[in-house]
Write a protein that holds these residues in place. Structure first.
Motif, short mmCIF file in Angstrom:
data_model
loop_
_atom_site.label_atom_id
_atom_site.label_comp_id
_atom_site.label_asym_id
_atom_site.label_seq_id
_atom_site.Cartn_x
_atom_site.Cartn_y
_atom_site.Cartn_z
N ARG A 172 69.63 -109.68 73.82
CA ARG A 172 70.87 -109.47 73.05
C ARG A 172 71.08 -107.99 72.76
O ARG A 172 72.19 -107.47 72.94
CB ARG A 172 70.82 -110.26 71.74
N LEU A 177 79.30 -123.34 60.80
CA LEU A 177 78.10 -123.93 61.40
C LEU A 177 77.23 -124.61 60.35
O LEU A 177 76.71 -125.72 60.57
CB LEU A 177 77.29 -122.86 62.13
N ARG A 195 70.93 -116.78 65.94
CA ARG A 195 71.57 -115.68 66.70
C ARG A 195 72.65 -115.01 65.88
O ARG A 195 72.74 -113.77 65.84
CB ARG A 195 72.15 -116.22 68.00
N LYS A 196 73.48 -115.80 65.21
CA LYS A 196 74.54 -115.21 64.39
C LYS A 196 73.96 -114.38 63.24
O LYS A 196 74.50 -113.31 62.90
CB LYS A 196 75.46 -116.31 63.85
N THR A 248 68.89 -123.49 63.52
CA THR A 248 69.13 -123.73 64.93
C THR A 248 69.21 -122.39 65.67
O THR A 248 69.44 -121.34 65.06
CB THR A 248 70.45 -124.48 65.14
N PRO A 249 69.03 -122.39 66.99
CA PRO A 249 69.16 -121.13 67.75
C PRO A 249 70.52 -120.46 67.56
O PRO A 249 70.59 -119.23 67.49
CB PRO A 249 68.96 -121.59 69.20
N GLU A 250 71.58 -121.24 67.45
CA GLU A 250 72.91 -120.65 67.27
C GLU A 250 73.05 -119.96 65.91
O GLU A 250 73.57 -118.84 65.82
CB GLU A 250 73.99 -121.73 67.42
N THR A 286 82.14 -117.91 60.90
CA THR A 286 81.46 -118.74 61.90
C THR A 286 80.19 -119.35 61.32
O THR A 286 79.91 -120.55 61.50
CB THR A 286 81.12 -117.91 63.14
#
Length: 278
Positions: free
Chosen positions: A232, A155, A124-125, A119-121, A151
Motif C-alpha cells: 500500500r 463499515l 486497511r482504512k 476485518t482486513p477492509e 466509509t
C-alpha cells in the motif's frame, strides 16, 4: 503517551455533500484517567488495550466491551469512564450541530458502543487514516479524511447490525481479539506469548486455538500484514523504500527488500514502477 491529530474545522475542501470533520486524530497508550463528558459528537474507535475489556457507562447504564470497540459520542448522552490501563484510540470529531443530519443519514442509532471484528477492509482504512494523520500537509487531506471517516463509520455499522459478534467470551472471540491486536501492532516488536497471556491463553493453548481458525502461524500472519502495508505504501505514497522498511520494523532495508522479493516475486522498486504505469 503519543497524541497526534489535525484540526479541520476551517480547512478548505474541494467537495461538498460529505459530512465535514472538525478534527481527527489518535492517541497511543492513552494515560490512566477518569471522569465524565457530554456534548461531543464523535466517532471513537478503541483499537486495543492492555486489558481484555473496558467498562464505561452511558446515561447511567454500565457497559463492558472487549477490544477493539466503537463508541459514538452524542451530545445528549453522558459518558462516565475509569481508564485503568493504556489503550490506543482513533477519533473523528464533528460539529454537534450535525447531529440531526447524521441521524437522518442512518449513522447514529443505538447501541452507541459495541465490539467489532477487525476485518482486513476496516484495518486497511484505519492504516490509510493513520498515514494521513502523520502527513498533515498532503493535498486534499480534509476531503480524504471526511470520506475515510464516513466509509469507516458505514463499515462498522454494517458489521454491528449483521450480528456477527454475540458478545460471548469464548476462545474464538479471544483469538479474533488477538488477530485484531496484531493488525494494529504488526509493525511493533510483538511478543506473542505476552499477547496470548493478556487474552487469557497459556502459550501452548493459544497456538492450538489459533491453528483452528487460521491456516498460517501468528508469525506468518504478522509478516503478511507487514507486506500488505508495504504494498500500500509503495503504490499510494512516495515514501522512500528505506523509510517504509523502517516504519514496518525492519532495521535493514536490504533484508526487507530481499524478503519482499521472495514474498511478492519482485523488488519494492519494481512494484512501484509497475503501479505507476497502470
Amino acid at each position: 503517551m503519543a497524541v497526534y491529530g489535525i484540526y479541520l474545522e476551517n480547512a478548505t475542501r474541494r467537495f461538498s455533500g460529505i459530512f465535514p470533520l472538525e478534527a481527527a486524530g489518535g492517541i497511543e497508550s492513552h494515560p490512566f484517567c477518569s471522569g465524565s463528558e457530554r456534548g461531543k459528537l464523535e466517532l471513537c474507535i478503541r483499537l486495543s488495550g492492555e486489558n481484555l475489556s473496558m467498562k464505561e457507562s452511558y446515561n447511567g447504564v454500565e457497559t463492558e466491551l472487549r477490544y477493539p470497540n466503537v463508541l459514538i459520542k452524542v451530545p445528549h448522552v453522558e459518558r462516565k469512564y475509569v481508564l485503568d490501563h493504556p489503550r490506543d484510540v482513533i477519533f473523528f470529531r464533528y460539529n454537534p450541530e450535525l447531529l440531526d443530519e447524521l441521524t437522518d443519514a442512518g449513522l447514529i442509532s443505538k447501541p452507541y458502543a459495541w465490539h467489532f471484528e477487525m476485518t482486513p477492509e476496516i484495518s486497511r482504512k484505519l492504516r490509510e487514516v493513520d498515514t494521513l494523520l502523520h502527513a498533515p500537509n498532503v493535498r486534499g487531506i480534509a476531503d480524504q479524511l471526511d470520506l475515510l471517516a464516513l466509509t469507516l463509520w458505514e463499515l462498522l455499522l454494517i458489521e454491528r447490525d449483521s450480528g456477527m459478534d454475540d458478545g460471548s467470551d469464548n476462545a474464538e472471540a479471544r483469538i479474533r481479539q488477538v488477530a485484531a491486536y496484531l493488525q494494529v501492532h504488526f509493525a511493533d516488536e510483538v511478543d506473542i506469548g505476552v499477547v496470548a497471556r493478556k487474552n487469557g491463553f497459556s502459550e501452548r493453548n493459544f497456538f492450538r486455538c489459533w491453528k483452528k481458525h487460521f491456516t498460517i502461524t501468528p508469525a506468518e500472519y504478522i509478516r503478511s500484514l507487514k507486506f500488505a502495508e508495504a504494498e500500500r505504501l509503495l503504490t499510494e505514497t512516495n515514501l522512500p523504500v528505506m523509510r517504509i522498511a523502517e516504519m514496518l520494523g525492519f532495521h535493514n532495508a536490504g533484508y526487507f527488500c530481499d524478503l519482499f522479493r521472495r514474498y511478492r516475486g519482485m523488488t519494492p522498486l519494481k512494484l512501484r514502477q509497475n503501479s505507476s504505469r497502470n
